[in-house]
Design a protein around this motif. Structure first.
Motif, PDB file in Angstrom:
ATOM      1  N   ALA A   1       0.834  -1.209   0.000  1.00  0.00           N
ATOM      2  CA  ALA A   1       0.000   0.000   0.000  1.00  0.00           C
ATOM      3  C   ALA A   1       0.866   1.255   0.000  1.00  0.00           C
ATOM      4  O   ALA A   1       0.550   2.231  -0.694  1.00  0.00           O
ATOM      5  CB  ALA A   1      -0.939  -0.001   1.210  1.00  0.00           C
ATOM      6  N   GLU A   2       1.964   1.234   0.731  1.00  0.00           N
ATOM      7  CA  GLU A   2       2.887   2.378   0.738  1.00  0.00           C
ATOM      8  C   GLU A   2       3.502   2.582  -0.648  1.00  0.00           C
ATOM      9  O   GLU A   2       3.619   3.710  -1.117  1.00  0.00           O
ATOM     10  CB  GLU A   2       4.006   2.154   1.759  1.00  0.00           C
ATOM     11  N   LYS A   3       3.908   1.484  -1.290  1.00  0.00           N
ATOM     12  CA  LYS A   3       4.498   1.579  -2.626  1.00  0.00           C
ATOM     13  C   LYS A   3       3.470   2.109  -3.636  1.00  0.00           C
ATOM     14  O   LYS A   3       3.803   2.910  -4.500  1.00  0.00           O
ATOM     15  CB  LYS A   3       5.015   0.216  -3.104  1.00  0.00           C
ATOM     16  N   LEU A   4       2.226   1.672  -3.513  1.00  0.00           N
ATOM     17  CA  LEU A   4       1.180   2.152  -4.409  1.00  0.00           C
ATOM     18  C   LEU A   4       0.864   3.621  -4.143  1.00  0.00           C
ATOM     19  O   LEU A   4       0.567   4.376  -5.068  1.00  0.00           O
ATOM     20  CB  LEU A   4      -0.082   1.302  -4.256  1.00  0.00           C
ATOM     21  N   ALA A   5       0.932   4.032  -2.891  1.00  0.00           N
ATOM     22  CA  ALA A   5       0.630   5.422  -2.538  1.00  0.00           C
ATOM     23  C   ALA A   5       1.673   6.382  -3.098  1.00  0.00           C
ATOM     24  O   ALA A   5       1.334   7.461  -3.588  1.00  0.00           O
ATOM     25  CB  ALA A   5       0.537   5.572  -1.024  1.00  0.00           C
ATOM     26  N   THR A   6       2.936   5.992  -3.049  1.00  0.00           N
ATOM     27  CA  THR A   6       3.981   6.872  -3.569  1.00  0.00           C
ATOM     28  C   THR A   6       4.147   6.702  -5.070  1.00  0.00           C
ATOM     29  O   THR A   6       4.414   7.675  -5.767  1.00  0.00           O
ATOM     30  CB  THR A   6       5.328   6.622  -2.865  1.00  0.00           C
ATOM     31  N   HIS A   7       3.987   5.514  -5.577  1.00  0.00           N
ATOM     32  CA  HIS A   7       4.040   5.131  -6.981  1.00  0.00           C
ATOM     33  C   HIS A   7       4.822   6.090  -7.875  1.00  0.00           C
ATOM     34  O   HIS A   7       4.268   6.866  -8.635  1.00  0.00           O
ATOM     35  CB  HIS A   7       2.637   4.961  -7.555  1.00  0.00           C
ATOM     36  N   GLY A   8       6.110   5.995  -7.762  1.00  0.00           N
ATOM     37  CA  GLY A   8       6.994   6.765  -8.624  1.00  0.00           C
ATOM     38  C   GLY A   8       7.901   5.827  -9.388  1.00  0.00           C
ATOM     39  O   GLY A   8       7.712   4.610  -9.403  1.00  0.00           O
ATOM     40  N   GLU A   9       8.910   6.402 -10.005  1.00  0.00           N
ATOM     41  CA  GLU A   9       9.870   5.602 -10.779  1.00  0.00           C
ATOM     42  C   GLU A   9      10.563   4.560  -9.900  1.00  0.00           C
ATOM     43  O   GLU A   9      10.852   3.458 -10.351  1.00  0.00           O
ATOM     44  CB  GLU A   9      10.919   6.523 -11.409  1.00  0.00           C
ATOM     45  N   ALA A  10      10.823   4.904  -8.647  1.00  0.00           N
ATOM     46  CA  ALA A  10      11.539   3.994  -7.755  1.00  0.00           C
ATOM     47  C   ALA A  10      10.686   2.803  -7.334  1.00  0.00           C
ATOM     48  O   ALA A  10      11.210   1.728  -7.054  1.00  0.00           O
ATOM     49  CB  ALA A  10      12.021   4.747  -6.516  1.00  0.00           C
TER      50      ALA A  10
ATOM     51  N   LEU B   1      -0.665  -8.412  -3.446  1.00  0.00           N
ATOM     52  CA  LEU B   1      -0.810  -7.209  -4.259  1.00  0.00           C
ATOM     53  C   LEU B   1      -2.219  -6.644  -4.154  1.00  0.00           C
ATOM     54  O   LEU B   1      -2.412  -5.444  -3.933  1.00  0.00           O
ATOM     55  CB  LEU B   1      -0.472  -7.508  -5.722  1.00  0.00           C
ATOM     56  N   LEU B   2      -3.214  -7.502  -4.270  1.00  0.00           N
ATOM     57  CA  LEU B   2      -4.600  -7.038  -4.211  1.00  0.00           C
ATOM     58  C   LEU B   2      -4.986  -6.575  -2.816  1.00  0.00           C
ATOM     59  O   LEU B   2      -5.750  -5.614  -2.666  1.00  0.00           O
ATOM     60  CB  LEU B   2      -5.532  -8.132  -4.718  1.00  0.00           C
ATOM     61  N   ALA B   3      -4.449  -7.217  -1.783  1.00  0.00           N
ATOM     62  CA  ALA B   3      -4.707  -6.758  -0.421  1.00  0.00           C
ATOM     63  C   ALA B   3      -4.085  -5.380  -0.199  1.00  0.00           C
ATOM     64  O   ALA B   3      -4.689  -4.506   0.440  1.00  0.00           O
ATOM     65  CB  ALA B   3      -4.157  -7.762   0.590  1.00  0.00           C
ATOM     66  N   GLY B   4      -2.886  -5.172  -0.734  1.00  0.00           N
ATOM     67  CA  GLY B   4      -2.250  -3.862  -0.637  1.00  0.00           C
ATOM     68  C   GLY B   4      -3.013  -2.803  -1.405  1.00  0.00           C
ATOM     69  O   GLY B   4      -3.153  -1.664  -0.963  1.00  0.00           O
ATOM     70  N   LEU B   5      -3.543  -3.163  -2.570  1.00  0.00           N
ATOM     71  CA  LEU B   5      -4.352  -2.232  -3.357  1.00  0.00           C
ATOM     72  C   LEU B   5      -5.629  -1.865  -2.608  1.00  0.00           C
ATOM     73  O   LEU B   5      -6.009  -0.689  -2.547  1.00  0.00           O
ATOM     74  CB  LEU B   5      -4.694  -2.837  -4.721  1.00  0.00           C
ATOM     75  N   ASP B   6      -6.282  -2.858  -2.018  1.00  0.00           N
ATOM     76  CA  ASP B   6      -7.489  -2.580  -1.233  1.00  0.00           C
ATOM     77  C   ASP B   6      -7.190  -1.641  -0.071  1.00  0.00           C
ATOM     78  O   ASP B   6      -7.954  -0.713   0.196  1.00  0.00           O
ATOM     79  CB  ASP B   6      -8.103  -3.879  -0.694  1.00  0.00           C
ATOM     80  N   LEU B   7      -6.078  -1.879   0.608  1.00  0.00           N
ATOM     81  CA  LEU B   7      -5.691  -1.010   1.721  1.00  0.00           C
ATOM     82  C   LEU B   7      -5.386   0.395   1.221  1.00  0.00           C
ATOM     83  O   LEU B   7      -5.806   1.387   1.835  1.00  0.00           O
ATOM     84  CB  LEU B   7      -4.477  -1.590   2.457  1.00  0.00           C
TER      85      LEU B   7
END
Length: 113
Positions: free
Chosen positions: A13-22, A40-46
Motif C-alpha cells: 500500500a505504501e508503494k502504491l501510494a507513492t508510486h513513482g519511478e523507484a 498485491l490485491l490486499a495492498g491495493l485494497d488497503l
C-alpha cells in the motif's frame, strides 16, 4: 513464514501510494509471481481504503495508478483489478477505475470476439 505473504499489504500500500519511478520495479517484480497476487490485491485494497478515508483525495494520482496497473499488470490480474475498482462507489475507487478503464487492460486480456 509463507513466501507468498511477503511483502505484507502495508508495504505494498505504501508503494502504491507513492508510486513513482523507484516503486515501479518493485511492483513489476511483484506482478511477475502469481503467488503474490493476493498480497498485491490486499495492498491495493488497503491503499484505496486509505485514499477514501483521507481528508484530501488526489484523484489524478489514483487515475494514473489505475492506468499504469492496467497497462502493466498481466492478463490474470486484469479482472481482479477491475473488481477492486468496482468494490465501492467512493470517489477514490471511481478515479482508480477511470484510469484502469482508460488503459484498456481488461479489453486486451479478454478481447471481444
Amino acid at each position: 513464514m509463507n513466501a507468498a505473504a511477503f511483502p505484507d499489504r502495508e508495504k505494498i500500500a505504501e508503494k502504491l501510494a507513492t508510486h513513482g519511478e523507484a516503486e515501479q520495479p518493485f511492483l513489476l517484480l511483484l506482478m511477475e509471481n502469481p503467488s503474490q497476487d493476493e498480497s498485491l490485491l490486499a495492498g491495493l485494497d488497503l491503499h484505496l481504503a486509505r485514499a477514501a478515508e483521507g481528508k484530501f483525495l488526489n484523484s489524478l494520482k489514483l487515475e494514473r495508478l489505475g492506468e499504469w496497473l492496467g497497462n502493466t499488470a498481466p492478463a490474470r490480474l486484469q479482472m481482479r483489478l477491475m473488481e477492486a475498482a468496482r468494490s465501492s462507489q467512493h470517489a477514490a475507487h471511481q478515479a482508480f477505475r477511470a484510469g484502469l478503464t482508460r488503459s484498456g487492460g481488461l479489453e486486451r486480456a479478454f478481447p471481444k470476439v
